[in-house]
Design a protein around this motif. Structure first.
Motif, PDB file in Angstrom:
ATOM      1  N   GLU A 101       4.317   7.578  -7.164  1.00  0.00           N
ATOM      2  CA  GLU A 101       3.394   6.708  -7.881  1.00  0.00           C
ATOM      3  C   GLU A 101       4.133   5.488  -8.443  1.00  0.00           C
ATOM      4  O   GLU A 101       3.623   4.383  -8.433  1.00  0.00           O
ATOM      5  CB  GLU A 101       2.727   7.482  -9.026  1.00  0.00           C
ATOM      6  N   LEU A 123      -1.917   4.108  -3.658  1.00  0.00           N
ATOM      7  CA  LEU A 123      -2.159   5.509  -3.968  1.00  0.00           C
ATOM      8  C   LEU A 123      -0.937   6.312  -3.553  1.00  0.00           C
ATOM      9  O   LEU A 123      -0.319   6.027  -2.527  1.00  0.00           O
ATOM     10  CB  LEU A 123      -3.386   5.994  -3.191  1.00  0.00           C
ATOM     11  N   ALA A 140      -1.539  12.421  -3.691  1.00  0.00           N
ATOM     12  CA  ALA A 140      -2.868  12.434  -4.307  1.00  0.00           C
ATOM     13  C   ALA A 140      -3.721  13.567  -3.738  1.00  0.00           C
ATOM     14  O   ALA A 140      -3.529  14.005  -2.605  1.00  0.00           O
ATOM     15  CB  ALA A 140      -3.567  11.097  -4.066  1.00  0.00           C
ATOM     16  N   GLU A 141      -4.650  14.040  -4.536  1.00  0.00           N
ATOM     17  CA  GLU A 141      -5.570  15.079  -4.095  1.00  0.00           C
ATOM     18  C   GLU A 141      -6.513  14.501  -3.038  1.00  0.00           C
ATOM     19  O   GLU A 141      -6.776  13.286  -3.029  1.00  0.00           O
ATOM     20  CB  GLU A 141      -6.395  15.589  -5.282  1.00  0.00           C
ATOM     21  N   ASP A 165      -9.708  14.504  -2.725  1.00  0.00           N
ATOM     22  CA  ASP A 165     -10.830  13.772  -3.314  1.00  0.00           C
ATOM     23  C   ASP A 165     -10.407  12.386  -3.794  1.00  0.00           C
ATOM     24  O   ASP A 165     -11.189  11.426  -3.713  1.00  0.00           O
ATOM     25  CB  ASP A 165     -11.436  14.558  -4.487  1.00  0.00           C
ATOM     26  N   GLU A 166      -9.176  12.274  -4.291  1.00  0.00           N
ATOM     27  CA  GLU A 166      -8.666  10.978  -4.745  1.00  0.00           C
ATOM     28  C   GLU A 166      -8.529  10.018  -3.566  1.00  0.00           C
ATOM     29  O   GLU A 166      -8.864   8.833  -3.668  1.00  0.00           O
ATOM     30  CB  GLU A 166      -7.300  11.147  -5.421  1.00  0.00           C
ATOM     31  N   LEU A 167      -8.024  10.536  -2.460  1.00  0.00           N
ATOM     32  CA  LEU A 167      -7.847   9.714  -1.267  1.00  0.00           C
ATOM     33  C   LEU A 167      -9.188   9.216  -0.749  1.00  0.00           C
ATOM     34  O   LEU A 167      -9.350   8.028  -0.438  1.00  0.00           O
ATOM     35  CB  LEU A 167      -7.124  10.514  -0.174  1.00  0.00           C
ATOM     36  N   ASN A 201     -11.962   8.942  -2.420  1.00  0.00           N
ATOM     37  CA  ASN A 201     -12.523   8.012  -3.390  1.00  0.00           C
ATOM     38  C   ASN A 201     -11.861   6.641  -3.264  1.00  0.00           C
ATOM     39  O   ASN A 201     -12.522   5.602  -3.401  1.00  0.00           O
ATOM     40  CB  ASN A 201     -12.337   8.544  -4.811  1.00  0.00           C
ATOM     41  N   ALA A 202     -10.550   6.659  -2.987  1.00  0.00           N
ATOM     42  CA  ALA A 202      -9.820   5.402  -2.825  1.00  0.00           C
ATOM     43  C   ALA A 202     -10.399   4.585  -1.681  1.00  0.00           C
ATOM     44  O   ALA A 202     -10.557   3.368  -1.774  1.00  0.00           O
ATOM     45  CB  ALA A 202      -8.341   5.695  -2.565  1.00  0.00           C
ATOM     46  N   LEU A 226      -8.093  -0.917  -6.426  1.00  0.00           N
ATOM     47  CA  LEU A 226      -7.763   0.495  -6.611  1.00  0.00           C
ATOM     48  C   LEU A 226      -6.378   0.623  -7.225  1.00  0.00           C
ATOM     49  O   LEU A 226      -5.381   0.335  -6.576  1.00  0.00           O
ATOM     50  CB  LEU A 226      -7.795   1.220  -5.275  1.00  0.00           C
ATOM     51  N   SER A 282      -4.389   3.598  -9.055  1.00  0.00           N
ATOM     52  CA  SER A 282      -4.483   5.013  -9.417  1.00  0.00           C
ATOM     53  C   SER A 282      -4.120   5.221 -10.878  1.00  0.00           C
ATOM     54  O   SER A 282      -3.406   4.407 -11.466  1.00  0.00           O
ATOM     55  CB  SER A 282      -3.562   5.842  -8.526  1.00  0.00           C
ATOM     56  N   PRO A 283      -4.622   6.294 -11.493  1.00  0.00           N
ATOM     57  CA  PRO A 283      -4.395   6.531 -12.919  1.00  0.00           C
ATOM     58  C   PRO A 283      -2.928   6.472 -13.330  1.00  0.00           C
ATOM     59  O   PRO A 283      -2.606   5.970 -14.404  1.00  0.00           O
ATOM     60  CB  PRO A 283      -4.962   7.943 -13.120  1.00  0.00           C
TER      61      PRO A 283
END
Length: 242
Positions: A99, A116, A120-121, A123-125, A127-128, A138, A140-141
């Motif tokens: 990250e 990203l 990443a999980e 779902d994160e991918l 969503n990205a 985008l 990431s957190p």
């Protein structure tokens, strides 16, 4: 004749181009992406040069681009895609091993819409991909605005002279912004969404979107990620000491 909801045409799936020198990783991403009804993989590339060629041929909505590859790397490929007027609607999401990556800001400067981590999980991918396809930035957190500010303060991997020239150019273009557009730009650089900015300024999200779009047009930014870089490089927003 009555039409049911199933008779209505559905939105075209998001077209995704996968770019990574590791075939196993590309295969995993392909299975994941193709499992979603609203997206499809339209091509795979193992290096940057092939990525640019495939992008021109397949016109994807989103490119998942590895940064570090032998030959033409992801940064160079992203610059070529961003510089091609025919690929103006293509969004690039950079994939990093960590990250906190030294190339993160260079990727944003090159024209990427965000980045990203490869860890990443699923779902994160997914969503990205959806976020990038929608034209949003985008970040990431784990990639906080403080991280971006730190890299920009250090020159972001570019030579000092080039960074200074870029800063001067951005600062000059900021003169074209209205007071409200500058205010919105500061909030964009802080990582706030349109809804978040609307709440701060007590205006509608649509009004914020209009200001953001006008700022992008005046500053020559492809998307919100570019606005974040410009806000810091121009000196409008200063890195905060942690």
């Amino acid at each position: 004749m009555d039409h049911t909801a199933t008779d209505l045409p559905s939105a075209a799936p998001v077209r995704v181009l996968l770019v990574d020198d590791q075939a196993l990783l590309r295969s995993a991403f392909k299975v994941l992406v193709d499992s979603e009804p609203d997206m499809e993989v339209v091509g795979e590339a193992s290096d940057g040069a092939q990525a640019v060629e495939l992008a021109r041929r397949t016109r994807p909505d989103v490119v998942l681009m590895d940064i570090r590859m032998p030959g033409t790397d992801g940064l160079a490929a992203t610059r070529m895609i961003s510089a091609d007027p025919d690929l103006a609607d293509v969004r690039v999401v950079m994939l990093t091993t960590f990250e906190v990556d030294e190339y993160v800001v260079s990727a944003l400067r090159a024209g990427a819409s965000g980045f990203l981590g490869k860890g990443a999980e699923p779902d994160e991918l997914l969503n990205a991909i959806r976020v990038a396809a929608a034209g949003e930035a985008l970040l990431s957190p784990a990639a906080t605005k403080g991280l971006i500010a730190t890299f920009l303060a250090q020159g972001g991997g570019t030579d000092p002279a080039g960074a200074a020239a870029s800063a001067g150019s951005h600062a000059q273009r900021l003169d074209a912004l209205t007071v409200r557009e500058r205010e919105v730009l500061v909030h964009v650089a802080a990582g706030l969404s349109n809804d978040g900015i609307a709440g701060r300024l007590e205006v509608s999200p649509l009004t914020v979107k209009t200001h953001v779009n006008r700022a992008m047009a005046k500053l020559g930014a492809r998307d919100r990620a570019q606005l974040v870089v410009i806000a810091y490089e121009s000196g409008l927003v200063r890195p905060r000491a942690e």
